[in-house]
Design a protein around this motif. Sequence first.
Motif, PDB file in Angstrom:
ATOM      1  N   ASP A 456       0.835  -1.202   0.000  1.00  0.00           N
ATOM      2  CA  ASP A 456       0.000   0.000   0.000  1.00  0.00           C
ATOM      3  C   ASP A 456       0.872   1.255   0.000  1.00  0.00           C
ATOM      4  OD1 ASP A 456       0.864   0.437   2.605  1.00  0.00           O
ATOM      5  OD2 ASP A 456      -1.016  -0.183   3.548  1.00  0.00           O
ATOM      6  N   ALA A 457       0.215   2.422   0.134  1.00  0.00           N
ATOM      7  CA  ALA A 457       0.941   3.688   0.031  1.00  0.00           C
ATOM      8  C   ALA A 457       2.038   3.796   1.096  1.00  0.00           C
ATOM      9  CB  ALA A 457      -0.051   4.846   0.172  1.00  0.00           C
ATOM     10  N   ASN A 458       1.893   3.047   2.208  1.00  0.00           N
ATOM     11  CA  ASN A 458       2.922   3.093   3.259  1.00  0.00           C
ATOM     12  C   ASN A 458       3.965   1.994   3.090  1.00  0.00           C
ATOM     13  OD1 ASN A 458       1.425   5.142   4.604  1.00  0.00           O
ATOM     14  ND2 ASN A 458       0.020   3.535   5.285  1.00  0.00           N
ATOM     15  N   GLY A 459       3.885   1.257   1.978  1.00  0.00           N
ATOM     16  CA  GLY A 459       4.853   0.196   1.725  1.00  0.00           C
ATOM     17  C   GLY A 459       4.544  -1.078   2.497  1.00  0.00           C
ATOM     18  N   ARG A 460       3.358  -1.164   3.074  1.00  0.00           N
ATOM     19  CA  ARG A 460       2.970  -2.338   3.861  1.00  0.00           C
ATOM     20  C   ARG A 460       2.203  -3.308   2.963  1.00  0.00           C
ATOM     21  NH1 ARG A 460      -1.000  -2.049   7.760  1.00  0.00           N
ATOM     22  NH2 ARG A 460      -0.868  -3.702   9.309  1.00  0.00           N
ATOM     23  N   ASN A 461       2.530  -4.580   3.104  1.00  0.00           N
ATOM     24  CA  ASN A 461       1.849  -5.578   2.277  1.00  0.00           C
ATOM     25  C   ASN A 461       0.530  -5.965   2.941  1.00  0.00           C
ATOM     26  OD1 ASN A 461       1.007  -7.830   0.871  1.00  0.00           O
ATOM     27  ND2 ASN A 461       3.083  -8.501   0.435  1.00  0.00           N
ATOM     28  N   THR A 462      -0.553  -5.424   2.419  1.00  0.00           N
ATOM     29  CA  THR A 462      -1.865  -5.692   3.011  1.00  0.00           C
ATOM     30  C   THR A 462      -2.723  -6.565   2.096  1.00  0.00           C
ATOM     31  OG1 THR A 462      -2.686  -3.622   2.068  1.00  0.00           O
ATOM     32  CG2 THR A 462      -1.940  -3.556   4.361  1.00  0.00           C
ATOM     33  N   THR A 463      -2.092  -7.162   1.097  1.00  0.00           N
ATOM     34  CA  THR A 463      -2.894  -7.924   0.141  1.00  0.00           C
ATOM     35  C   THR A 463      -2.624  -9.427   0.151  1.00  0.00           C
ATOM     36  OG1 THR A 463      -1.276  -7.336  -1.516  1.00  0.00           O
ATOM     37  CG2 THR A 463      -3.286  -6.061  -1.519  1.00  0.00           C
ATOM     38  N   VAL A 464      -1.363  -9.823   0.375  1.00  0.00           N
ATOM     39  CA  VAL A 464      -1.035 -11.245   0.179  1.00  0.00           C
ATOM     40  C   VAL A 464      -1.028 -12.004   1.499  1.00  0.00           C
ATOM     41  CG1 VAL A 464       0.587 -12.832  -0.921  1.00  0.00           C
ATOM     42  CG2 VAL A 464       0.402 -10.509  -1.746  1.00  0.00           C
ATOM     43  N   TRP A 465      -1.400 -13.265   1.422  1.00  0.00           N
ATOM     44  CA  TRP A 465      -1.355 -14.161   2.573  1.00  0.00           C
ATOM     45  C   TRP A 465       0.033 -14.821   2.604  1.00  0.00           C
ATOM     46  CZ3 TRP A 465      -2.614 -15.667   7.096  1.00  0.00           C
ATOM     47  CH2 TRP A 465      -2.439 -16.979   7.515  1.00  0.00           C
ATOM     48  N   PRO A 466       0.774 -14.643   3.715  1.00  0.00           N
ATOM     49  CA  PRO A 466       2.145 -15.159   3.738  1.00  0.00           C
ATOM     50  C   PRO A 466       2.232 -16.605   4.212  1.00  0.00           C
ATOM     51  CG  PRO A 466       1.736 -13.826   5.670  1.00  0.00           C
ATOM     52  CD  PRO A 466       0.452 -13.845   4.904  1.00  0.00           C
ATOM     53  N   GLY A 467       1.449 -17.482   3.628  1.00  0.00           N
ATOM     54  CA  GLY A 467       1.480 -18.880   4.048  1.00  0.00           C
ATOM     55  C   GLY A 467       0.848 -19.765   2.988  1.00  0.00           C
ATOM     56  N   THR A 468       0.588 -21.010   3.369  1.00  0.00           N
ATOM     57  CA  THR A 468      -0.050 -21.927   2.422  1.00  0.00           C
ATOM     58  C   THR A 468      -1.565 -21.730   2.468  1.00  0.00           C
ATOM     59  OG1 THR A 468      -0.293 -23.650   4.087  1.00  0.00           O
ATOM     60  CG2 THR A 468       1.746 -23.685   2.784  1.00  0.00           C
ATOM     61  N   THR A 469      -2.242 -22.248   1.461  1.00  0.00           N
ATOM     62  CA  THR A 469      -3.709 -22.138   1.476  1.00  0.00           C
ATOM     63  C   THR A 469      -4.270 -23.043   2.574  1.00  0.00           C
ATOM     64  OG1 THR A 469      -4.056 -23.887  -0.163  1.00  0.00           O
ATOM     65  CG2 THR A 469      -3.792 -21.649  -1.011  1.00  0.00           C
ATOM     66  N   ALA A 470      -3.549 -24.137   2.880  1.00  0.00           N
ATOM     67  CA  ALA A 470      -4.012 -25.045   3.944  1.00  0.00           C
ATOM     68  C   ALA A 470      -3.971 -24.336   5.302  1.00  0.00           C
ATOM     69  CB  ALA A 470      -3.152 -26.301   3.976  1.00  0.00           C
ATOM     70  N   GLU A 471      -2.934 -23.534   5.534  1.00  0.00           N
ATOM     71  CA  GLU A 471      -2.851 -22.798   6.806  1.00  0.00           C
ATOM     72  C   GLU A 471      -4.019 -21.820   6.928  1.00  0.00           C
ATOM     73  OE1 GLU A 471       1.717 -22.062   8.017  1.00  0.00           O
ATOM     74  OE2 GLU A 471       1.248 -21.584   5.951  1.00  0.00           O
ATOM     75  N   PHE A 472      -4.331 -21.155   5.825  1.00  0.00           N
ATOM     76  CA  PHE A 472      -5.438 -20.194   5.871  1.00  0.00           C
ATOM     77  C   PHE A 472      -6.765 -20.938   6.080  1.00  0.00           C
ATOM     78  CE2 PHE A 472      -8.568 -17.190   4.099  1.00  0.00           C
ATOM     79  CZ  PHE A 472      -8.275 -16.095   4.912  1.00  0.00           C
ATOM     80  N   ARG A 473      -6.869 -22.116   5.455  1.00  0.00           N
ATOM     81  CA  ARG A 473      -8.097 -22.912   5.619  1.00  0.00           C
ATOM     82  C   ARG A 473      -8.315 -23.242   7.101  1.00  0.00           C
ATOM     83  NH1 ARG A 473     -11.236 -25.685   1.585  1.00  0.00           N
ATOM     84  NH2 ARG A 473     -10.555 -23.803   0.509  1.00  0.00           N
ATOM     85  N   ARG A 474      -7.217 -23.620   7.772  1.00  0.00           N
ATOM     86  CA  ARG A 474      -7.325 -23.951   9.202  1.00  0.00           C
ATOM     87  C   ARG A 474      -7.684 -22.710  10.027  1.00  0.00           C
ATOM     88  NH1 ARG A 474      -3.030 -27.365   8.039  1.00  0.00           N
ATOM     89  NH2 ARG A 474      -1.447 -25.866   8.658  1.00  0.00           N
ATOM     90  N   ALA A 475      -7.102 -21.574   9.652  1.00  0.00           N
ATOM     91  CA  ALA A 475      -7.322 -20.345  10.438  1.00  0.00           C
ATOM     92  C   ALA A 475      -8.747 -19.806  10.299  1.00  0.00           C
ATOM     93  CB  ALA A 475      -6.323 -19.272  10.003  1.00  0.00           C
ATOM     94  N   THR A 476      -9.457 -20.241   9.277  1.00  0.00           N
ATOM     95  CA  THR A 476     -10.796 -19.692   9.026  1.00  0.00           C
ATOM     96  C   THR A 476     -11.895 -20.759   9.131  1.00  0.00           C
ATOM     97  OG1 THR A 476     -10.277 -20.000   6.688  1.00  0.00           O
ATOM     98  CG2 THR A 476     -10.107 -17.767   7.534  1.00  0.00           C
ATOM     99  N   ARG A 477     -11.519 -21.900   9.705  1.00  0.00           N
ATOM    100  CA  ARG A 477     -12.505 -22.997   9.779  1.00  0.00           C
ATOM    101  C   ARG A 477     -13.700 -22.591  10.640  1.00  0.00           C
ATOM    102  NH1 ARG A 477      -9.315 -27.994  10.304  1.00  0.00           N
ATOM    103  NH2 ARG A 477      -9.332 -27.831   8.052  1.00  0.00           N
ATOM    104  N   GLN A 478     -13.407 -21.915  11.749  1.00  0.00           N
ATOM    105  CA  GLN A 478     -14.469 -21.568  12.687  1.00  0.00           C
ATOM    106  C   GLN A 478     -14.265 -20.162  13.225  1.00  0.00           C
ATOM    107  OE1 GLN A 478     -14.258 -24.599  15.662  1.00  0.00           O
ATOM    108  NE2 GLN A 478     -16.072 -25.626  14.863  1.00  0.00           N
ATOM    109  N   VAL A 479     -15.366 -19.561  13.612  1.00  0.00           N
ATOM    110  CA  VAL A 479     -15.290 -18.254  14.270  1.00  0.00           C
ATOM    111  C   VAL A 479     -15.020 -18.507  15.753  1.00  0.00           C
ATOM    112  CG1 VAL A 479     -16.637 -16.227  14.922  1.00  0.00           C
ATOM    113  CG2 VAL A 479     -16.827 -17.180  12.610  1.00  0.00           C
ATOM    114  N   ASP A 480     -13.975 -17.866  16.273  1.00  0.00           N
ATOM    115  CA  ASP A 480     -13.647 -17.994  17.686  1.00  0.00           C
ATOM    116  C   ASP A 480     -14.334 -16.837  18.417  1.00  0.00           C
ATOM    117  OD1 ASP A 480     -12.571 -18.075  20.155  1.00  0.00           O
ATOM    118  OD2 ASP A 480     -10.463 -17.935  19.530  1.00  0.00           O
ATOM    119  N   LEU A 481     -15.361 -17.165  19.180  1.00  0.00           N
ATOM    120  CA  LEU A 481     -16.141 -16.093  19.825  1.00  0.00           C
ATOM    121  C   LEU A 481     -15.319 -15.263  20.800  1.00  0.00           C
ATOM    122  CD1 LEU A 481     -19.755 -17.441  20.456  1.00  0.00           C
ATOM    123  CD2 LEU A 481     -18.957 -15.846  18.718  1.00  0.00           C
ATOM    124  N   GLU A 482     -14.208 -15.844  21.269  1.00  0.00           N
ATOM    125  CA  GLU A 482     -13.307 -15.086  22.165  1.00  0.00           C
ATOM    126  C   GLU A 482     -12.760 -13.838  21.453  1.00  0.00           C
ATOM    127  OE1 GLU A 482     -11.661 -16.356  25.375  1.00  0.00           O
ATOM    128  OE2 GLU A 482     -13.689 -17.203  25.377  1.00  0.00           O
TER     129      GLU A 482
END
Length: 507
Positions: A456-482
């Motif tokens: 982005d304009a500040n040079g921060r990467n706010t678009t790409v996921w820095p991991g595998t698609t499997a890791e993202f799949r695990r991270a989004t499997r469920q909503v953690d109400l905490e």
Amino acid sequence: MAEHEHVRVAVIGSGFGGLGAAVRLRRAGVTDFVVLERRDSVGGTWRDNSYPGCACDVPSHLYSFSFAPNPDWPRNFSGQEHIRAYLERVADTFGLRPHIRLRHEVTQLTWDTEELRWVVETSQGTVLADVVVSATGPLSDPKVPDIPGLDGFTGQVFHSAQWDHDFDPTGKRVAVIGTGASAIQIVPAIQPQVGRLTLFQRTPAWVMPRMDREISGAERWLHRNLPVTRSLRRGLLWGIRELQVGAFTKHPGQLGLTEKLALAHMRRAVKDPELRRRLTPDYRIGCKRILLSNSYYPALARPNVDLVASGLREVRGNTLVASDGTEVEADAIVFGTGFHVTDMPIAQRVKGASGRTLAEEWRDGMEALRGCTAADFPNFLTVIGPNTGLGNSSMILMIESQLNYLVDYVRQLDALGGRVALSPRRGAVDRWNDHVQRRMQRTVWNTGGCDSWYLDANGRNTTVWPGTTAEFRRATRQVDLEEYEVLRQERPRPRAADHGEHSEVAV
Ligand code: NAP
């Protein structure tokens, strides 16, 4: 106040993200939803981008929904018209048409803190929604650079995503601006027809061979009659890409061999050493999206093509002036200059619980919890939100992970019961983004020595996921109400008889 239609979920956009959300909601038993689409047909970026040569460079058996396989993909990498037709079929097959409202552009979204719902204003009236799913996509609003003098140009001017099909390039002097995935498909597609083509290259791209071929009748028969062959094919395509991720995210040094292959690819087609020098990138491969083409370099070597190794700076009458002073006369300008990615345009139209817009919230850069939800924006989920993009695999995998999250989100709201909303805790959003940015430090996108639309304009990467698609799949499997604050509508004051009913938190 006039009575407005009220739905459980309003989905914005009908590309892969919006249609996917609609299918998954229906399958989860949610039928009370609308899909708001600003244009007059579905398909999102695959409807808008119809430029000559437009195709996807992720294999179709991976670039399609897992729940909507297509045994009949004609090629390894399908063209735009096949992908668009696929999305139209998804809309029909899954019974989505009754939910889709075409020509409904969302003009404003306002969170009603008392009623705990979104007021969704569209070009055709207002809808109230408990949950909003923003699936407007990162490649939906074309970006045309602010070039001085462009207004005075008398020829045709258009962006790659708004191709003018009445434009006949035959014999014309056409300038193509940019060397991204779009431009490198346009150049070889129009080169045989145009009189003269001038390509304005601000930064050379890394280009690898494109392993495209027709999918044979026998393969298609197998995929139709033995579905396991289709799954195997998809699994193989996915697995290869998962194995590549480490080189992009942790060990960019390993990409040297890939650079050698790309340089050999260029040498095979471009014999002029001076042209090769100008086409050779000075940053690590993968820092910008790696492009795939067998026809780009051969087209650049044709006698009716000029490469200006500099960006377009100014237009004077019908003369295009590059940053290095080169001047070129043109009859038409095609901008292949990309999209508003890191400044998601819909964010300006979304007003959250504190009255601030999402664009204001994201003034210093986009940030969301698990790529989906933003602090102060209750019950608002983004499909392809911050840091959910990919450098080397199929975005449909990431979209489906976010849809898992969406379905669980709605399920948890139902389980909580009553008029209820979830608002991500700022601490949880910060923790998630710290984790993402920590992982980002070693990636080729941050260390590869290039400037790209991932940053982005500040040079921060706010678009790409820095991991595998499997890791993202695990991270989004469920909503953690905490990670969320549960908001409940303030109830009417309890009467004397309702002793002690004070357990709910009013907001
Ligand atoms: P892009 O990747 O953002 O590329 C924009 C190009 O415009 C860059 O080369 C940029 O140069 C150049 N540019 C901007 N201003 C310029 C100026 N004043 N003078 C000269 N050049 C200028 O856009 P895109 O090609 O439309 O692709 C966007 C994304 O869409 C892709 O990365 C991909 O995710 C997707 N896409 C995929 C496919 C596919 O699957 N084959 C096809 C098309 C698009 P700099 O590099 O110097 O910034």
